[in-house]
Write an enzyme that holds these catalytic residues in place. Structure first.
Site, short mmCIF file in Angstrom:
data_model
loop_
_atom_site.label_atom_id
_atom_site.label_comp_id
_atom_site.label_asym_id
_atom_site.label_seq_id
_atom_site.Cartn_x
_atom_site.Cartn_y
_atom_site.Cartn_z
N LYS A 71 0.83 -1.19 0.00
CA LYS A 71 0.00 0.00 0.00
C LYS A 71 0.87 1.25 0.00
CE LYS A 71 -2.96 -2.13 3.47
NZ LYS A 71 -3.38 -1.97 4.88
N GLU A 130 7.92 2.44 -6.05
CA GLU A 130 8.02 1.87 -4.69
C GLU A 130 8.29 3.00 -3.70
OE1 GLU A 130 7.28 -0.07 -2.53
OE2 GLU A 130 8.62 -1.78 -2.36
N ASP A 134 14.86 -1.48 0.93
CA ASP A 134 15.61 -1.82 2.14
C ASP A 134 16.63 -2.90 1.74
OD1 ASP A 134 16.14 -1.87 4.90
OD2 ASP A 134 14.57 -3.31 5.30
N LYS A 163 17.40 2.81 1.51
CA LYS A 163 18.31 2.55 2.64
C LYS A 163 19.42 1.67 2.10
CE LYS A 163 14.81 1.88 6.15
NZ LYS A 163 14.36 0.96 7.20
N VAL A 189 11.46 4.49 9.16
CA VAL A 189 10.79 5.74 8.80
C VAL A 189 9.32 5.48 8.48
CG1 VAL A 189 12.93 6.73 7.91
CG2 VAL A 189 11.37 5.56 6.34
N ASP A 195 4.22 3.08 6.35
CA ASP A 195 3.64 2.83 7.67
C ASP A 195 4.62 2.19 8.63
OD1 ASP A 195 3.69 0.22 6.41
OD2 ASP A 195 2.34 -0.43 8.02
N ARG A 201 0.70 6.51 7.96
CA ARG A 201 0.69 6.66 6.49
C ARG A 201 0.24 8.05 6.06
NH1 ARG A 201 1.28 1.59 4.03
NH2 ARG A 201 0.32 -0.15 5.10
P1 IMP Z 1 12.95 -4.91 1.13
O1 IMP Z 1 12.34 -6.06 0.40
O2 IMP Z 1 13.76 -5.39 2.30
O3 IMP Z 1 13.71 -3.98 0.24
O4 IMP Z 1 11.77 -4.13 1.82
C1 IMP Z 1 11.01 -3.17 1.18
C2 IMP Z 1 9.72 -2.99 1.92
O5 IMP Z 1 9.96 -3.00 3.33
C3 IMP Z 1 9.10 -1.63 1.64
O6 IMP Z 1 8.19 -1.72 0.58
C4 IMP Z 1 8.42 -1.30 2.93
O7 IMP Z 1 7.11 -1.82 2.91
C5 IMP Z 1 9.20 -2.03 3.98
N1 IMP Z 1 10.13 -1.15 4.72
C6 IMP Z 1 11.48 -1.16 4.69
N2 IMP Z 1 12.00 -0.21 5.49
C7 IMP Z 1 10.94 0.43 6.03
C8 IMP Z 1 10.82 1.54 6.94
O8 IMP Z 1 11.80 2.17 7.40
N3 IMP Z 1 9.55 1.90 7.26
C9 IMP Z 1 8.45 1.27 6.77
N4 IMP Z 1 8.52 0.25 5.92
C10 IMP Z 1 9.75 -0.18 5.55
#
Ligand code: IMP
Length: 221
Positions: A71, A130, A134, A163, A189, A195, A201
């Protein structure tokens, strides 16, 4: 290419916004500070829109097919679409998908679930929008899914926040984020659609969440 802005841990606040960004009484203890103020956010969205339009024109694109990751990316995608319109870009077609590597809360589950129908993706150039990258797992799986299973012709990625210090080593070179708004430090964050366990949000800027507060809150439930 639009250069990402590096956000220091103390945050970036435009002088125009100063004074209006005091943390509200009811959010004190939950949010530690404002990380990116609304004016800085809006300026960046303008830059990203210009970069996307420039590339679309270079490639002779008649429209921009966007896949929004729900979302969290929906508000950013709306703002970006509106800015592309304001800057005279081609029509933007919005498609929505749910893909997440996070369960509710702060810790990644490590698995990526993809849900949703994308009837218009086949043989199209796709731009994934997106909110935040992360580890990079969600986007690398989604990109693979769109190319291999939905037969997209090409897939580019636009992320508001990155990040990059948290990227999985295997994805550091392998996952290209074509348009990045801000590189942020390794902190949790929220705001601008992002969220923390479904909270925050609606905040119209990016804030740093007080992680201790949420860890404590979850243990006490
Ligand atoms: P990744 O697959 O580890 O890159 O994660 C990406 C997803 O993790 C994003 O779409 C967010 O939904 C969530 N996410 C990662 N870091 C944060 C944060 O600091 N706050 C909120 N959601 C996060």
């Amino acid at each position: 290419m639009t250069k990402p802005t590096i956000v220091p841990a103390g945050g970036l606040i435009h002088s125009k916004d100063a004074g209006e960004l005091a943390i509200r009484e009811d959010l004190k203890g939950k949010i530690s500070r404002v990380l990116i103020s609304p004016t800085i956010l809006q300026e960046k969205i303008h830059d990203l829109a210009e970069g996307i339009i420039r590339d679309a024109k270079k490639n002779g694109a008649m429209e921009i097919q966007v896949v929004v990751v729900l979302k969290g990316a929906a508000p950013f995608a709306n703002m970006l679409g509106q800015e592309i319109f304001r800057c005279g870009g081609p029509p933007v077609r919005f498609n929505y998908i749910k893909a997440s590597s996070y369960s509710a809360g702060l810790v990644s589950s490590g698995e990526v679930k993809i849900e949703g129908h994308l009837p218009f993706v086949r043989h199209k150039d796709i731009l994934i929008v997106e909110d935040i990258v992360d580890t990079g797992l969600t986007l690398s799986r989604l990109k693979k899914y769109l190319i291999e299973e939905r037969r997209a012709s090409s897939v580019k990625i636009c992320a508001l926040l990155d990040k990059s210090a948290r990227r999985l080593p295997a994805l550091r070179k392998g996952l290209r984020i074509d348009y990045v708004g801000f590189k942020i430090p390794d902190m949790f964050v929220a705001g601008c659609g992002i969220d923390c366990a479904e909270n925050f949000r609606e905040i119209p800027y990016v804030v740093a969440v007080n992680e201790d507060y949420f860890r404590k809150g979850r243990k006490e439930k």
